[in-house]
Enzyme design. Structure first.
Site, PDB file in Angstrom:
ATOM      1  N   ASP A  68      37.214  45.165  71.775  1.00  0.00           N
ATOM      2  CA  ASP A  68      38.332  44.338  71.324  1.00  0.00           C
ATOM      3  C   ASP A  68      39.321  44.187  72.484  1.00  0.00           C
ATOM      4  O   ASP A  68      39.967  45.164  72.877  1.00  0.00           O
ATOM      5  CB  ASP A  68      38.987  45.031  70.123  1.00  0.00           C
ATOM      6  CG  ASP A  68      40.161  44.238  69.577  1.00  0.00           C
ATOM      7  OD1 ASP A  68      40.687  43.361  70.289  1.00  0.00           O
ATOM      8  OD2 ASP A  68      40.555  44.509  68.427  1.00  0.00           O
ATOM      9  N   SER A 132      44.275  24.685  74.936  1.00  0.00           N
ATOM     10  CA  SER A 132      43.800  23.718  73.940  1.00  0.00           C
ATOM     11  C   SER A 132      44.726  22.514  73.874  1.00  0.00           C
ATOM     12  O   SER A 132      45.926  22.606  74.164  1.00  0.00           O
ATOM     13  CB  SER A 132      43.782  24.410  72.574  1.00  0.00           C
ATOM     14  OG  SER A 132      43.734  23.474  71.543  1.00  0.00           O
ATOM     15  N   ALA A 133      44.167  21.408  73.396  1.00  0.00           N
ATOM     16  CA  ALA A 133      44.972  20.205  73.141  1.00  0.00           C
ATOM     17  C   ALA A 133      45.995  20.466  72.037  1.00  0.00           C
ATOM     18  O   ALA A 133      46.950  19.700  71.890  1.00  0.00           O
ATOM     19  CB  ALA A 133      44.059  19.055  72.750  1.00  0.00           C
ATOM     20  N   TYR A 163      48.601  28.533  66.334  1.00  0.00           N
ATOM     21  CA  TYR A 163      47.581  28.416  67.382  1.00  0.00           C
ATOM     22  C   TYR A 163      48.108  27.724  68.659  1.00  0.00           C
ATOM     23  O   TYR A 163      47.901  28.210  69.777  1.00  0.00           O
ATOM     24  CB  TYR A 163      46.395  27.649  66.796  1.00  0.00           C
ATOM     25  CG  TYR A 163      45.220  27.458  67.715  1.00  0.00           C
ATOM     26  CD1 TYR A 163      44.384  28.518  68.036  1.00  0.00           C
ATOM     27  CD2 TYR A 163      44.933  26.204  68.247  1.00  0.00           C
ATOM     28  CE1 TYR A 163      43.289  28.332  68.869  1.00  0.00           C
ATOM     29  CE2 TYR A 163      43.846  26.006  69.078  1.00  0.00           C
ATOM     30  CZ  TYR A 163      43.030  27.078  69.391  1.00  0.00           C
ATOM     31  OH  TYR A 163      41.950  26.883  70.221  1.00  0.00           O
ATOM     32  N   LYS A 167      48.848  29.191  72.626  1.00  0.00           N
ATOM     33  CA  LYS A 167      48.218  28.630  73.832  1.00  0.00           C
ATOM     34  C   LYS A 167      49.284  28.297  74.887  1.00  0.00           C
ATOM     35  O   LYS A 167      49.109  28.564  76.076  1.00  0.00           O
ATOM     36  CB  LYS A 167      47.432  27.362  73.472  1.00  0.00           C
ATOM     37  CG  LYS A 167      46.199  27.616  72.604  1.00  0.00           C
ATOM     38  CD  LYS A 167      45.160  28.418  73.353  1.00  0.00           C
ATOM     39  CE  LYS A 167      43.881  28.643  72.605  1.00  0.00           C
ATOM     40  NZ  LYS A 167      43.040  29.673  73.194  1.00  0.00           N
ATOM     41  N   ASN A 192      38.555  19.465  71.368  1.00  0.00           N
ATOM     42  CA  ASN A 192      37.387  19.604  70.474  1.00  0.00           C
ATOM     43  C   ASN A 192      36.021  19.679  71.156  1.00  0.00           C
ATOM     44  O   ASN A 192      35.464  18.655  71.530  1.00  0.00           O
ATOM     45  CB  ASN A 192      37.319  18.423  69.506  1.00  0.00           C
ATOM     46  CG  ASN A 192      38.479  18.417  68.562  1.00  0.00           C
ATOM     47  OD1 ASN A 192      38.751  19.405  67.897  1.00  0.00           O
ATOM     48  ND2 ASN A 192      39.193  17.308  68.545  1.00  0.00           N
ATOM     49  N   THR A 235      41.817  10.282  63.897  1.00  0.00           N
ATOM     50  CA  THR A 235      40.968  10.076  65.081  1.00  0.00           C
ATOM     51  C   THR A 235      41.004  11.307  66.000  1.00  0.00           C
ATOM     52  O   THR A 235      42.005  11.999  66.077  1.00  0.00           O
ATOM     53  CB  THR A 235      41.431   8.846  65.896  1.00  0.00           C
ATOM     54  OG1 THR A 235      42.822   9.011  66.204  1.00  0.00           O
ATOM     55  CG2 THR A 235      41.213   7.557  65.126  1.00  0.00           C
ATOM     56  N   ARG A 302      44.331  12.159  68.101  1.00  0.00           N
ATOM     57  CA  ARG A 302      44.454  12.926  69.356  1.00  0.00           C
ATOM     58  C   ARG A 302      43.341  12.493  70.301  1.00  0.00           C
ATOM     59  O   ARG A 302      42.178  12.435  69.920  1.00  0.00           O
ATOM     60  CB  ARG A 302      44.349  14.417  69.085  1.00  0.00           C
ATOM     61  CG  ARG A 302      44.394  15.248  70.353  1.00  0.00           C
ATOM     62  CD  ARG A 302      44.237  16.715  70.066  1.00  0.00           C
ATOM     63  NE  ARG A 302      45.391  17.258  69.384  1.00  0.00           N
ATOM     64  CZ  ARG A 302      45.336  18.308  68.562  1.00  0.00           C
ATOM     65  NH1 ARG A 302      44.197  18.897  68.311  1.00  0.00           N
ATOM     66  NH2 ARG A 302      46.428  18.759  67.991  1.00  0.00           N
TER      67      ARG A 302
HETATM   68  N1  LIG Z   1      35.863  24.948  70.340  1.00  0.00           N
HETATM   69  C1  LIG Z   1      36.842  24.131  70.603  1.00  0.00           C
HETATM   70  O1  LIG Z   1      36.800  22.952  70.227  1.00  0.00           O
HETATM   71  C2  LIG Z   1      38.060  24.596  71.354  1.00  0.00           C
HETATM   72  C3  LIG Z   1      39.124  23.698  71.582  1.00  0.00           C
HETATM   73  C4  LIG Z   1      40.244  24.126  72.266  1.00  0.00           C
HETATM   74  C5  LIG Z   1      40.312  25.424  72.758  1.00  0.00           C
HETATM   75  N2  LIG Z   1      39.285  26.293  72.518  1.00  0.00           N
HETATM   76  C6  LIG Z   1      39.419  27.675  73.036  1.00  0.00           C
HETATM   77  O2  LIG Z   1      38.230  28.053  73.712  1.00  0.00           O
HETATM   78  C7  LIG Z   1      37.983  29.455  73.544  1.00  0.00           C
HETATM   79  C8  LIG Z   1      36.593  29.672  72.985  1.00  0.00           C
HETATM   80  O3  LIG Z   1      36.470  28.999  71.731  1.00  0.00           O
HETATM   81  P1  LIG Z   1      35.102  28.907  70.910  1.00  0.00           P
HETATM   82  O4  LIG Z   1      35.026  27.557  70.305  1.00  0.00           O
HETATM   83  O5  LIG Z   1      33.989  29.386  71.737  1.00  0.00           O
HETATM   84  O6  LIG Z   1      35.420  29.928  69.718  1.00  0.00           O
HETATM   85  P2  LIG Z   1      34.510  31.050  69.074  1.00  0.00           P
HETATM   86  O7  LIG Z   1      35.241  31.504  67.843  1.00  0.00           O
HETATM   87  O8  LIG Z   1      33.106  30.586  68.918  1.00  0.00           O
HETATM   88  O9  LIG Z   1      34.535  32.202  70.178  1.00  0.00           O
HETATM   89  C9  LIG Z   1      35.634  33.060  70.384  1.00  0.00           C
HETATM   90  C10 LIG Z   1      35.097  34.474  70.434  1.00  0.00           C
HETATM   91  O10 LIG Z   1      36.166  35.366  70.740  1.00  0.00           O
HETATM   92  C11 LIG Z   1      35.909  36.573  70.082  1.00  0.00           C
HETATM   93  N3  LIG Z   1      37.132  37.352  69.921  1.00  0.00           N
HETATM   94  C12 LIG Z   1      38.202  37.063  69.143  1.00  0.00           C
HETATM   95  N4  LIG Z   1      39.115  38.020  69.271  1.00  0.00           N
HETATM   96  C13 LIG Z   1      38.616  38.946  70.136  1.00  0.00           C
HETATM   97  C14 LIG Z   1      39.088  40.167  70.651  1.00  0.00           C
HETATM   98  N5  LIG Z   1      40.285  40.643  70.282  1.00  0.00           N
HETATM   99  N6  LIG Z   1      38.307  40.866  71.501  1.00  0.00           N
HETATM  100  C15 LIG Z   1      37.082  40.394  71.873  1.00  0.00           C
HETATM  101  N7  LIG Z   1      36.580  39.231  71.405  1.00  0.00           N
HETATM  102  C16 LIG Z   1      37.337  38.519  70.554  1.00  0.00           C
HETATM  103  C17 LIG Z   1      35.347  36.151  68.724  1.00  0.00           C
HETATM  104  O11 LIG Z   1      34.616  37.214  68.122  1.00  0.00           O
HETATM  105  C18 LIG Z   1      34.495  34.958  69.110  1.00  0.00           C
HETATM  106  O12 LIG Z   1      33.144  35.320  69.283  1.00  0.00           O
HETATM  107  C19 LIG Z   1      39.112  29.962  72.643  1.00  0.00           C
HETATM  108  O13 LIG Z   1      40.151  30.460  73.442  1.00  0.00           O
HETATM  109  C20 LIG Z   1      39.579  28.720  71.937  1.00  0.00           C
HETATM  110  O14 LIG Z   1      40.906  28.811  71.495  1.00  0.00           O
HETATM  111  C21 LIG Z   1      38.158  25.911  71.837  1.00  0.00           C
END
Ligand SMILES: NC(=O)c1ccc[n+]([C@@H]2O[C@H](COP(=O)([O-])OP(=O)(O)OC[C@H]3O[C@@H](n4cnc5c(N)ncnc54)[C@H](O)[C@@H]3O)[C@@H](O)[C@H]2O)c1
Length: 347
Positions: A68, A132-133, A163, A167, A192, A235, A302
């Site tokens: 963690d 993130s956006a 959220y 960020k 996204n 959108t 967005r």
């Molecule tokens: N997917 C998208 O569209 C998107 C858009 C904008 C930003 N993001 C950012 O990109 C990053 C990855 O997103 P994703 O889509 O792969 O999400 P995801 O939920 O698939 O992966 C995030 C991972 O982080 C792990 N995690 C959470 N808290 C933790 C902790 N305390 N210690 C260790 N592991 C931990 C979770 O178990 C998970 O497996 C994130 O920071 C997210 O905010 C994603």
């Protein structure tokens, strides 16, 4: 009081330099581990708090740690000897998750706060943060015919509650670690992201995966109806995962982008209704649409303004939604029918 460390030109990154990736049991970081393994990097430490059996991807030869990283001591352990750190761990999900669990989202501040400090203390050369956006001012996103968001639109700040604010503050940490302490940080604002090996069920999934699953379910259950959150006019743009990991690599290694937030997203804007039509076309089906106006829907519109990324990198995410969705649909369909046959799948 910490002093600014001496900022030197990077030596060439060696294939056996230690690269640390957090959130690696999840969607984007899991795909990043795969991408860097395929590029020939031989010492990758992948970290996630989820048990290993729930990781989407596990690559041979990678050191996988279940820890963690909101805990300071774990971050120190994770960053030991790291030459580069990619921090993608966060408690996150689609609109259904981030509108409902703002405290969980805000608590991700602990992850970046401890990770960036541990990386700095370990003498890490470069540190990547996945923003993130949702960090953008929501007042600029009230119309489906939205003007695409450019990097300066984050301020004056009015980010998405929970959220988005997490960020924005974490971005600031990364900027100040560079300004005051000389840690080279990279900050990408993802728009996204979708594709295979990500969440497709269970409440954290995002719109493209949710639409694919709903269409697959409708066909399987011979119930040709679909419920769409909101009124279908909102959108968004959607970036395919391969573009995302390539963009992360490019942004991380540019000196002229240090501590500079940059959009990493597609600028192919579609409405939710158009997204559904695209999935229907891939599946070869037409469903009766029902709208749920009380469901979480987020901002009205967005899109990503890609002027800056094009200027800096001479590149922008360019996989068409049709192509990316076809690959995503195929993967989710496999997962769905494997689960139905009783095979273990990860959601
Ligand atoms: N997917 C998208 O569209 C998107 C858009 C904008 C930003 N993001 C950012 O990109 C990053 C990855 O997103 P994703 O889509 O792969 O999400 P995801 O939920 O698939 O992966 C995030 C991972 O982080 C792990 N995690 C959470 N808290 C933790 C902790 N305390 N210690 C260790 N592991 C931990 C979770 O178990 C998970 O497996 C994130 O920071 C997210 O905010 C994603």
């Amino acid at each position: 009081m910490e002093t600014k460390r001496l900022v030197e030109k990077d030596p060439t990154l060696k294939k056996d330099d230690l690269i640390v990736i957090t959130g690696a049991g999840g969607f984007i970081a899991g795909n990043l581990v795969k991408y860097l393994t395929r590029k020939g990097f031989t010492r990758i430490r992948a970290v996630d708090k989820k048990p290993l059996c729930e990781w989407y991807l596990r690559m041979p030869g990678v050191e996988n740690l279940c820890l963690d990283v909101s805990q300071e001591d774990n971050c120190k352990r994770v960053c030991e000897d790291a030459v580069e750190v990619y921090n993608l761990a966060a408690d996150m999900g689609g609109m259904g998750f981030i509108e409902r669990f703002r405290v969980e989202c805000l608590r991700s501040i602990l992850i970046n706060t401890h990770m960036v400090e541990a990386a700095y203390r370990a003498g890490t050369r470069r540190y990547f943060y996945s923003s993130s956006a949702c960090a953008y001012n929501i007042l600029l996103q009230q119309d489906p015919k939205v003007r695409a968001l450019k990097e300066s639109d984050a301020y004056p700040a009015m980010a998405e509650r929970g959220y988005g604010w997490e960020k924005l503050i974490s971005e600031m940490f990364c900027q100040e670690y560079w300004a005051e302490r000389g840690l080279k940080t990279a900050i990408a604002r993802f728009h996204n992201v979708y594709g295979p090996n990500g969440t497709w069920d269970g409440g954290r999934e995002k719109a493209p995966a949710a639409m694919c699953r709903k269409v697959i379910e409708a066909i399987d259950k011979k119930d040709l109806n679909i419920t769409i959150w909101g009124d279908g006019t909102a959108t968004r743009s959607f970036m395919y995962i391969d573009d995302c990991v390539k963009g992360i690599d490019l942004i991380m290694h540019r000196d002229d982008l240090i501590a500079t937030p940059i959009n990493l997203g597609s600028n192919e804007l579609v409405s939710v209704n158009e997204l559904v039509s695209k999935v229907e076309k891939i599946a070869g089906v037409k469903l009766e649409r029902h709208y749920d106006p009380s469901a979480p829907r987020g901002v009205a519109g967005r899109n990503s303004d890609n002027t800056f990324i094009r200027k800096m990198l001479g590149w922008e995410p360019n996989t068409t939604l049709d192509k990316g969705l076809a690959a995503t649909y195929k993967w989710i369909k496999e997962q769905y029918y494997n689960r139905k046959k009783g095979k273990r799948v990860v959601e």
